[in-house]
Design a protein around this motif. Structure first.
Motif, PDB file in Angstrom:
ATOM      1  N   VAL A 104       0.845  -1.205   0.000  1.00  0.00           N
ATOM      2  CA  VAL A 104       0.000   0.000   0.000  1.00  0.00           C
ATOM      3  C   VAL A 104       0.877   1.251   0.000  1.00  0.00           C
ATOM      4  N   CYS A 105       1.908   1.255   0.839  1.00  0.00           N
ATOM      5  CA  CYS A 105       2.805   2.419   0.921  1.00  0.00           C
ATOM      6  C   CYS A 105       3.549   2.660  -0.389  1.00  0.00           C
ATOM      7  N   ARG A 106       3.705   1.612  -1.181  1.00  0.00           N
ATOM      8  CA  ARG A 106       4.401   1.732  -2.464  1.00  0.00           C
ATOM      9  C   ARG A 106       3.429   1.863  -3.632  1.00  0.00           C
ATOM     10  N   SER A 107       2.164   2.109  -3.300  1.00  0.00           N
ATOM     11  CA  SER A 107       1.107   2.317  -4.292  1.00  0.00           C
ATOM     12  C   SER A 107       0.890   1.122  -5.216  1.00  0.00           C
ATOM     13  N   MET A 108       1.127  -0.072  -4.709  1.00  0.00           N
ATOM     14  CA  MET A 108       0.860  -1.273  -5.496  1.00  0.00           C
ATOM     15  C   MET A 108      -0.640  -1.524  -5.491  1.00  0.00           C
ATOM     16  N   LYS A 109      -1.162  -1.879  -6.623  1.00  0.00           N
ATOM     17  CA  LYS A 109      -2.590  -2.187  -6.739  1.00  0.00           C
ATOM     18  C   LYS A 109      -2.883  -3.515  -6.042  1.00  0.00           C
ATOM     19  N   GLU A 110      -4.084  -3.612  -5.463  1.00  0.00           N
ATOM     20  CA  GLU A 110      -4.492  -4.839  -4.771  1.00  0.00           C
ATOM     21  C   GLU A 110      -4.408  -6.052  -5.694  1.00  0.00           C
ATOM     22  N   GLU A 111      -4.836  -5.884  -6.929  1.00  0.00           N
ATOM     23  CA  GLU A 111      -4.812  -6.998  -7.878  1.00  0.00           C
ATOM     24  C   GLU A 111      -3.387  -7.525  -8.088  1.00  0.00           C
ATOM     25  N   GLU A 112      -2.416  -6.610  -8.170  1.00  0.00           N
ATOM     26  CA  GLU A 112      -1.034  -7.026  -8.353  1.00  0.00           C
ATOM     27  C   GLU A 112      -0.524  -7.747  -7.110  1.00  0.00           C
ATOM     28  N   PHE A 113      -0.881  -7.244  -5.926  1.00  0.00           N
ATOM     29  CA  PHE A 113      -0.474  -7.887  -4.676  1.00  0.00           C
ATOM     30  C   PHE A 113      -1.025  -9.308  -4.604  1.00  0.00           C
ATOM     31  N   VAL A 114      -2.317  -9.452  -4.890  1.00  0.00           N
ATOM     32  CA  VAL A 114      -2.959 -10.763  -4.839  1.00  0.00           C
ATOM     33  C   VAL A 114      -2.344 -11.686  -5.888  1.00  0.00           C
ATOM     34  N   GLU A 115      -2.068 -11.166  -7.072  1.00  0.00           N
ATOM     35  CA  GLU A 115      -1.465 -11.993  -8.125  1.00  0.00           C
ATOM     36  C   GLU A 115      -0.060 -12.448  -7.732  1.00  0.00           C
ATOM     37  N   GLN A 116       0.704 -11.588  -7.073  1.00  0.00           N
ATOM     38  CA  GLN A 116       2.032 -11.980  -6.596  1.00  0.00           C
ATOM     39  C   GLN A 116       1.918 -13.134  -5.595  1.00  0.00           C
ATOM     40  N   CYS A 117       0.961 -13.044  -4.674  1.00  0.00           N
ATOM     41  CA  CYS A 117       0.738 -14.122  -3.700  1.00  0.00           C
ATOM     42  C   CYS A 117       0.336 -15.404  -4.413  1.00  0.00           C
ATOM     43  N   ARG A 118      -0.602 -15.288  -5.333  1.00  0.00           N
ATOM     44  CA  ARG A 118      -1.084 -16.456  -6.083  1.00  0.00           C
ATOM     45  C   ARG A 118       0.052 -17.090  -6.885  1.00  0.00           C
ATOM     46  N   SER A 119       0.847 -16.274  -7.535  1.00  0.00           N
ATOM     47  CA  SER A 119       1.943 -16.766  -8.355  1.00  0.00           C
ATOM     48  C   SER A 119       2.988 -17.495  -7.507  1.00  0.00           C
ATOM     49  N   ALA A 120       3.317 -16.942  -6.348  1.00  0.00           N
ATOM     50  CA  ALA A 120       4.295 -17.576  -5.456  1.00  0.00           C
ATOM     51  C   ALA A 120       3.776 -18.932  -4.984  1.00  0.00           C
ATOM     52  N   TYR A 121       2.527 -18.986  -4.594  1.00  0.00           N
ATOM     53  CA  TYR A 121       1.926 -20.234  -4.115  1.00  0.00           C
ATOM     54  C   TYR A 121       1.908 -21.273  -5.226  1.00  0.00           C
ATOM     55  N   ARG A 122       1.445 -20.872  -6.387  1.00  0.00           N
ATOM     56  CA  ARG A 122       1.345 -21.812  -7.505  1.00  0.00           C
ATOM     57  C   ARG A 122       2.711 -22.286  -7.994  1.00  0.00           C
ATOM     58  N   SER A 123       3.708 -21.431  -7.939  1.00  0.00           N
ATOM     59  CA  SER A 123       5.037 -21.859  -8.394  1.00  0.00           C
ATOM     60  C   SER A 123       5.586 -22.963  -7.485  1.00  0.00           C
ATOM     61  N   LEU A 124       5.276 -22.898  -6.194  1.00  0.00           N
ATOM     62  CA  LEU A 124       5.717 -23.935  -5.271  1.00  0.00           C
ATOM     63  C   LEU A 124       4.916 -25.222  -5.441  1.00  0.00           C
ATOM     64  N   LYS A 125       3.675 -25.093  -5.847  1.00  0.00           N
ATOM     65  CA  LYS A 125       2.833 -26.259  -6.059  1.00  0.00           C
ATOM     66  C   LYS A 125       3.024 -26.853  -7.457  1.00  0.00           C
ATOM     67  N   GLY A 126       3.833 -26.183  -8.295  1.00  0.00           N
ATOM     68  CA  GLY A 126       4.065 -26.686  -9.647  1.00  0.00           C
ATOM     69  C   GLY A 126       2.913 -26.430 -10.582  1.00  0.00           C
ATOM     70  N   GLU A 127       2.113 -25.415 -10.283  1.00  0.00           N
ATOM     71  CA  GLU A 127       0.960 -25.086 -11.110  1.00  0.00           C
ATOM     72  C   GLU A 127       1.284 -23.878 -11.977  1.00  0.00           C
ATOM     73  N   ASN A 128       0.567 -23.745 -13.080  1.00  0.00           N
ATOM     74  CA  ASN A 128       0.703 -22.552 -13.923  1.00  0.00           C
ATOM     75  C   ASN A 128      -0.017 -21.396 -13.290  1.00  0.00           C
ATOM     76  N   SER A 129       0.396 -20.195 -13.614  1.00  0.00           N
ATOM     77  CA  SER A 129      -0.208 -18.985 -13.035  1.00  0.00           C
ATOM     78  C   SER A 129      -1.412 -18.493 -13.805  1.00  0.00           C
ATOM     79  N   SER A 130      -1.998 -19.300 -14.643  1.00  0.00           N
ATOM     80  CA  SER A 130      -3.084 -18.877 -15.527  1.00  0.00           C
ATOM     81  C   SER A 130      -4.094 -18.008 -14.928  1.00  0.00           C
TER      82      SER A 130
END
Length: 130
Positions: A104-130
């Motif tokens: 928030v302090c760096r003006s990151m959009k919520e969607e980008e924050f959530v996508e970063q979390c999703r991408s990190a989780y999926r990369s560890l699970k071996g899933e695509n980030s589709s």
């Protein structure tokens, strides 16, 4: 498994090592039943103190990521064998709130924050980030 530590980081080495091993378990580079290197061997390979590695292994044992046997050493447990306890959920919430506050302090959009979390989780699970 290749362990990368940042010796200049403010994050203690035992925490960095813990994170690297848990990440290896999560992404499958450390399989259930695999032995971790001996404390002495890993300390020597990473040029860190034996007590640092021992502290990491004890924390991994306490959290249920490894079992420690006298003859076999530290053995990796299956990823699903460690439950998401209320304490873990509270710790995760605190850490995510801190990351969200920085975003928030760096003006990151919520969607980008959530996508970063999703991408990190999926990369560890071996899933695509589709």
């Amino acid at each position: 498994m290749i362990v990368t530590l940042d010796y200049e980081s403010e994050l203690p080495l035992y925490s960095q090592l813990y994170d690297e091993i848990v990440r290896g378990i999560a992404d499958g580079s450390l399989a259930p039943g695999d032995s971790l290197p001996s404390v002495r061997s890993l300390a020597g390979d990473l040029s860190i103190n034996l007590h640092t590695v021992n502290k990491t292994y004890q924390r991994l044992k306490q959290e249920g990521y490894v079992q420690i046997h006298r003859q076999k050493g530290a053995l990796v447990q299956p990823p699903g064998s460690v439950p998401a306890t209320p304490e873990f959920r509270a710790m995760m919430s605190r850490q995510l709130r801190s990351l969200a506050a920085e975003a928030v302090c760096r003006s990151m959009k919520e969607e980008e924050f959530v996508e970063q979390c999703r991408s990190a989780y999926r990369s560890l699970k071996g899933e695509n980030s589709s």
